[in-house]
Design an enzyme around this catalytic site. Sequence first.
Site, PDB file in Angstrom:
ATOM      1  N   ASP A 186       0.939  -1.186  -0.177  1.00 35.10           N
ATOM      2  CA  ASP A 186      -0.124   0.072  -0.158  1.00 35.10           C
ATOM      3  C   ASP A 186       0.873   1.350  -0.312  1.00 35.10           C
ATOM      4  OD1 ASP A 186      -2.491   2.056   0.656  1.00 35.10           O
ATOM      5  OD2 ASP A 186      -3.077  -0.425   0.784  1.00 35.10           O
ATOM      6  N   HIS A 227      -3.803   5.144   4.703  1.00 30.46           N
ATOM      7  CA  HIS A 227      -4.539   3.647   4.682  1.00 30.46           C
ATOM      8  C   HIS A 227      -4.093   3.102   4.270  1.00 30.46           C
ATOM      9  CE1 HIS A 227      -6.522   1.294   0.933  1.00 30.46           C
ATOM     10  NE2 HIS A 227      -7.619   2.409   0.923  1.00 30.46           N
ATOM     11  N   SER A 405     -11.377  -1.646   0.724  1.00 36.48           N
ATOM     12  CA  SER A 405      -9.955  -1.871   0.911  1.00 36.48           C
ATOM     13  C   SER A 405     -10.329  -1.853   2.488  1.00 36.48           C
ATOM     14  CB  SER A 405     -10.178   0.042   0.885  1.00 36.48           C
ATOM     15  OG  SER A 405      -9.842   0.416  -0.290  1.00 36.48           O
TER      16      SER A 405
END
Length: 783
Positions: A186, A227, A405
């Site tokens: 990520d 994230h 996600s």
Amino acid sequence: MPKGRQKVPRLDARLGLPICLCLELAIFFLVPQVMGLTEAGGLDTLGAGGLSWAVHLDSLEGERKEESLIQQANAVAQAAGLVNAGRIGELQGHYLFVQPAGHGQAMEAEAMRQQAEAVLAKHEAVRWHSEQRLLKRAKRSIHFNDPKYPQQWHLNNRRSPGRDINVTGVWERNVTGRGVTVVVVDDGVEHTVQDIAPNYSPEGSYDLNSNDPDPMPHPDEENGNHHGTRCAGEIAAVPNNSFCAVGVAYGSRIAGIRVLDGPLTDSMEAVAFNKHYQINDIYSCSWGPDDDGKTVDGPHQLGKAALQHGVMAGRQGFGSIFVVASGNGGQHNDNCNYDGYANSIYTVTIGAVDEEGRMPFYAEECASMLAVTFSGGDKMLRSIVTTDWDLQKGTGCTEGHTGTSAAAPLAAGMIALMLQVRPCLTWRDVQHIIVFTATQYEDHRADWLTNEAGFSHSHQHGFGLLNAWRLVNAAKIWTSVPYLASYVSPMLKENKAVPRSPHSLEVLWNVSRTDLEMSGLKTLEHVAVTVSITHPRRGSLELKLFCPSGMMSLIGAPRSMDSDPNGFNDWTFSTVRCWGERARGVYRLVIRDVGDEPLQVGILQQWQLTLYGSTWSPVDIKDRQSLLESAMSGKYLHDDFTLPCPPGLKIPEEDGYSITPNTLKTLVLVGCFSVFWTIYYMLEVCLSQRSKASTHGCRRGCCPWPPQSQNSKEVGTALESMPLCSSKDLDGVDSEHGDCTTASSLLAPELLGEADWSLSQNSKSDLDCPPHQPPDLKDGQIC
């Protein structure tokens, strides 16, 4: 009244009916209690404070052994002033003696205890006895002091029981992902956050954006590089640290590969997919192409090769597990069959459902989706609570993680639980277990269809909702599936027009028994179709694939926002809806144009069918389904039951090694030191030779022979002409021409080059030095 006859009271007499009712009630309540004393179940009828003894009697011989033991037990119990309540379970010769009713007073009970102990201790038939005491036992349950754990409804939903991943029972059996490493590919992982730091794996981490081993995210203007940290917290957040929340596999190790915070190339993707693939077991990838409803993209050549290499060589040959999110383009009418990562046979494609089990507004659907798990939904519903970064505006904890996600890391965490109990699961084993154990969830939008093998699938939910309890119990007893078998059809040239709806183009391909003989393929897993279609508006095309059983897969859904005029060029669609069905038969590809604009007609140029599966027969699949269902009680989920695992392959970590800055600095220092030491050594040798030459100069007309440079002698190179001695150095030797004697003139011709020999002769001639006899020389000296 005649003798011998008595008057029987009528039932309707004044007291007859009440008496009968009382007798019946007494029989109803007392008979079960009396009967219960002859069984182990009768123990429950005793008062909690009653006295009782477990007694083991000596075994008896004979055909009527059991009856004799019962009679003996009754006699011993009576002698002790107790009542035989029956055999204890299935233990032969073990009986429970209990206190008779009516002796509840403390003094009476104590007197009875002493009497019973005295009799049982001395009785010759009693091998062993023990007074039964109340034991304190508690249900094993998980309690965490993490303040946000009660809000983690996806782990333990107290508001709506059953609407969670059903993981607490797995934790209670000490299955937490121990020994498994999950890497989050990520924008980085802030591994210094206290919820992640204890489980962080630096060995499995790397920063491809900065080319260093530390995947720490970098602050950005949009405050969006949190994230990866959030995904990592979902997987492995540490429990009982009085901070934030808990990860689904909180005993696992968590690594990070930073690759999304900068320009991304095909080669970088390939490196990320195989980075530390002998350390990292599961790759969690909550990203993909743009979810804009008009993009058709996926891994390119190197990325595809890395995915394939990962499942073949990763994890000591058992295969890396790649978990990918299905995408968040639902509001744009996007479909994950246009996402090459979700479309790949090497990935586990995970979608999302909200707290109520419905498909969220952002979720995409496709025929290649394997399963779904929980995430956030509408504003009125709760999102996922997880770890957050504490950089910029972050606090280290968030209640707002959502999207597919958030679903993919939960799936990765559940797979980590599976790998703890069965480390040798292959990448295909993991896919099979998901297919076999996912549970169907009611949703009015879901188009559930049950295929020929008995598996239900919908384009919205895949095979269903992931259930950690079912996954882990199935993994515990799983034996590996047979090798991957495949079949590839020829490239089928068509060049046929695609008509407008309601008409359609239908093309067929028959896969015969002969076609499958070489590979042994019998039942299906993935079915892929590669097409080349020209069309002025790509989003108007609709493609459906029908397997031989008739199972339909919408592999190419129309997309209103996709106006690309180039159509499809060798794009591969895939479906899992025919999983477990027979591979042999006729496959039908149906294409139509659903657009309402008068555009040019599209052309199906060519297509190709690829089948993936195994040598399993339909009977094998049914047997495996039955076996797994028998394990769902948890009877195998303990340390005493373990199936043997084959050893993994010894595969090098990486074909090449990326030199880090620290390693490069070390190499430079070592190189500089080596150069310095070489120069020092050369100077030392040179100075020592000069010192030796000055000390051992020509004495009494003699000099050391041969010269020090042996290499020159060996290879026949010329030595520099230099006087070996002067006339003043000679003692008792004719020195008339001693000053013109040179090394080159004294060397044999075969030791000199042609030019050097000529030069030697010329110099003799020029100096007009007549030949003379050398003095008597010692060995190794000339003059």
